[in-house]
Design a protein around this motif. Sequence first.
Motif, short mmCIF file in Angstrom:
data_model
loop_
_atom_site.label_atom_id
_atom_site.label_comp_id
_atom_site.label_asym_id
_atom_site.label_seq_id
_atom_site.Cartn_x
_atom_site.Cartn_y
_atom_site.Cartn_z
N CYS A 109 0.68 -1.22 -0.07
CA CYS A 109 0.04 0.09 -0.08
C CYS A 109 0.88 1.29 0.04
O CYS A 109 0.47 2.46 -0.36
CB CYS A 109 -1.05 0.02 1.11
N CYS A 110 1.98 1.22 0.57
CA CYS A 110 2.80 2.38 0.68
C CYS A 110 3.91 2.26 -0.42
O CYS A 110 5.08 3.07 -0.34
CB CYS A 110 3.49 2.54 1.83
N ALA A 111 3.94 1.55 -1.35
CA ALA A 111 4.98 1.03 -2.16
C ALA A 111 5.00 0.74 -3.50
O ALA A 111 5.72 0.08 -4.30
CB ALA A 111 5.53 -0.25 -1.36
N ILE A 112 4.17 2.08 -4.10
CA ILE A 112 4.12 1.74 -5.66
C ILE A 112 5.35 2.22 -6.15
O ILE A 112 5.95 2.99 -5.67
CB ILE A 112 2.94 2.52 -6.02
N SER A 113 6.04 1.52 -7.17
CA SER A 113 7.16 1.55 -7.88
C SER A 113 8.39 1.10 -7.05
O SER A 113 9.45 1.01 -7.65
CB SER A 113 7.29 3.24 -8.34
N ALA A 114 8.15 0.63 -5.79
CA ALA A 114 9.18 -0.11 -5.14
C ALA A 114 9.84 -1.44 -5.74
O ALA A 114 8.90 -2.15 -6.34
CB ALA A 114 8.93 -0.26 -3.79
N LYS A 115 11.03 -1.73 -5.82
CA LYS A 115 11.28 -2.81 -6.70
C LYS A 115 12.56 -3.60 -6.04
O LYS A 115 13.41 -3.22 -5.21
CB LYS A 115 12.02 -2.43 -7.96
N ILE A 116 12.43 -4.75 -6.29
CA ILE A 116 13.81 -5.63 -5.87
C ILE A 116 14.52 -6.38 -6.99
O ILE A 116 13.68 -6.98 -7.82
CB ILE A 116 13.60 -6.87 -4.79
N THR A 157 21.60 -2.84 -1.50
CA THR A 157 21.71 -2.39 -3.13
C THR A 157 20.99 -3.48 -3.77
O THR A 157 20.54 -4.41 -3.12
CB THR A 157 23.21 -2.86 -3.77
N GLY A 158 20.25 -2.97 -4.90
CA GLY A 158 19.37 -3.91 -5.77
C GLY A 158 18.08 -3.51 -5.45
O GLY A 158 16.86 -4.06 -5.98
N GLU A 159 17.70 -2.92 -4.17
CA GLU A 159 16.35 -2.32 -3.71
C GLU A 159 16.02 -1.06 -4.04
O GLU A 159 16.98 -0.02 -3.89
CB GLU A 159 16.16 -2.71 -2.37
N ARG A 160 14.80 -0.77 -4.75
CA ARG A 160 14.34 0.39 -4.70
C ARG A 160 13.18 1.00 -3.67
O ARG A 160 12.33 0.57 -3.80
CB ARG A 160 13.63 0.70 -6.22
N HIS A 161 13.62 1.93 -2.60
CA HIS A 161 12.82 1.98 -1.55
C HIS A 161 12.41 3.42 -2.32
O HIS A 161 12.99 4.17 -2.69
CB HIS A 161 13.91 2.31 -0.29
N VAL A 162 10.97 3.45 -2.04
CA VAL A 162 10.22 4.97 -2.75
C VAL A 162 10.04 5.68 -1.63
O VAL A 162 9.23 6.71 -2.06
CB VAL A 162 9.08 4.15 -3.59
N TYR A 163 10.16 5.53 -0.53
CA TYR A 163 10.19 6.62 0.49
C TYR A 163 8.69 7.40 0.51
O TYR A 163 8.70 8.54 0.48
CB TYR A 163 11.29 7.63 0.23
N HIS A 164 7.67 6.40 0.71
CA HIS A 164 6.14 7.08 1.13
C HIS A 164 6.51 7.55 2.43
O HIS A 164 6.05 8.74 2.79
CB HIS A 164 5.59 5.87 1.15
N MET A 165 7.35 7.20 3.26
CA MET A 165 8.06 7.86 4.24
C MET A 165 9.31 7.83 4.62
O MET A 165 9.91 6.68 4.05
CB MET A 165 7.21 7.18 5.62
N TYR A 166 10.05 9.09 5.08
CA TYR A 166 11.38 8.76 5.40
C TYR A 166 11.46 8.64 6.91
O TYR A 166 11.09 9.39 7.65
CB TYR A 166 12.08 10.06 4.88
N MET A 167 11.99 7.40 7.57
CA MET A 167 11.99 7.21 8.84
C MET A 167 13.44 6.63 9.30
O MET A 167 14.41 6.31 8.55
CB MET A 167 11.05 5.93 8.99
N PHE A 168 13.57 7.27 10.61
CA PHE A 168 14.90 6.68 11.20
C PHE A 168 14.64 6.58 12.62
O PHE A 168 13.55 7.02 13.24
CB PHE A 168 15.99 7.63 10.94
N LEU A 169 15.54 6.03 13.53
CA LEU A 169 15.69 5.83 14.87
C LEU A 169 16.19 7.21 15.32
O LEU A 169 17.61 7.20 15.21
CB LEU A 169 16.11 4.66 15.38
N ALA A 170 15.76 7.68 16.39
CA ALA A 170 16.18 9.01 17.24
C ALA A 170 16.17 8.64 18.52
O ALA A 170 15.15 8.36 19.42
CB ALA A 170 15.48 10.05 16.82
N GLU A 171 17.46 9.02 19.22
CA GLU A 171 17.42 9.18 20.76
C GLU A 171 16.76 10.45 21.04
O GLU A 171 16.53 11.47 20.32
CB GLU A 171 18.85 9.31 21.18
#
Length: 383
Positions: free
Chosen positions: A165-172, A286-300
């Motif tokens: 659902c969040c990943a149109i155009s994402a590829k491996i 490498t080889g994965e196309r993440h399409v950034y429906h959301m840009y996330m990371f872990l933060a202190e």
Amino acid sequence: MTPSQAPDIKVPYSYLKEQFDDPEPILNAFRDQLERCDFTFGRELVEFEQKMAKYAGAKYAAGTSSGTMALTMLLRAVGVGPGDEVITVSQTFVATIGAIASIYARPFFVDVTDDYTMNPNLIEQAITEKTRAIMPVHYSGQPAQMEKIMEIADRHKLPVIEDACCAISAKINGKHVGTFGKGGAFSVHPLKNLNVWGDGGFIITDDKEVYDRIILLRNHGLKNRDEVELYGYNARLDTIQAIVGNYLYDQIDDITNKRIANAKNYDSGLSAPELSQFITLPPRRTGERHVYHMYMFLAEHRDTLLNYLIHREIEAKIHYPIPMHLQQASLEQTVPFGKTDLSRTEEQCKQIITLPVHQHLSKEQINYVITSIKEFYGNKLWK
Ligand SMILES: Cc1ncc(COP(=O)(O)O)c(C=O)c1O
């Protein structure tokens, strides 16, 4: 720079005003459709379905009223029913689990890896005699590890439904997500990378039986005007939404590439050595196309960082503070769920944060976000 000296730059999460600042081509197509009055199953829906199947490299696509209904109907189409277990993740939007629970099947949660998607190494221990399907989520636009998941699923003869659902155009390795399993569900909700003017979704599949089932299920199970083959839903994609989808179709790659470029800029800014003890970026394989429906990371100090960013007029968000297995709906539901150890999911939910990454952001806005985060940690502003 102190917060009070913050320049008057706003970094909004939503981009819909800019995206549709020239609605005339869409409105003209609406007018044309109004002449014909084919509001349901109009020719633009067929066009949209053909485009989406071709784009993803699937044999069939069918428009649905939402991504949630696409998931729900795919589950039913592969034979999941009351009491069956579906292996999935708790690190997701509620709709993944709602789709399972709404047909009285049971979610069986496994933990995720550092990329916030299903850990394939935990699937086998979750399989029971009641398991009927596996449903990984390409969460935030990051492809789940489909090759490993499919190897296990094939060995156990379990169908895989991909929550894309969040990943149109994402590829491996060049293969679109949604084409690995029996079927993939996509959302075209307004804040998705391909978005319409309301709710909408679609499924893709190579399996004619699954496709035929979806075609029945989305239209009350009607075989023809008078005969009902099975009880289904009113879950069609409206023709007017297909018009918007068709209009945006030519922009999918451009939108996606801009999001990927913005994410790369964030990645390089947030990889600065002085942030390394505070920020953990997910792995980028490498080889994965993440399409950034959301840009996330872990933060202190995530919650104070969030407040600081909001104070700086940066619309950061938390997706999501409470994992699905700890939601009241899970704890109180009459259909029980299964789970293995979910400590990584729980840890991530305490630290995860989402930054605006959409295609209308400028380089200056991205830099402003990075600078703000550096200021927050550099000046120990959580204290
Ligand atoms: C992972 C995931 N699954 C399912 C959905 C449901 O899509 P929709 O809102 O179109 O029903 C969403 C929507 O945000 C989602 O993020």
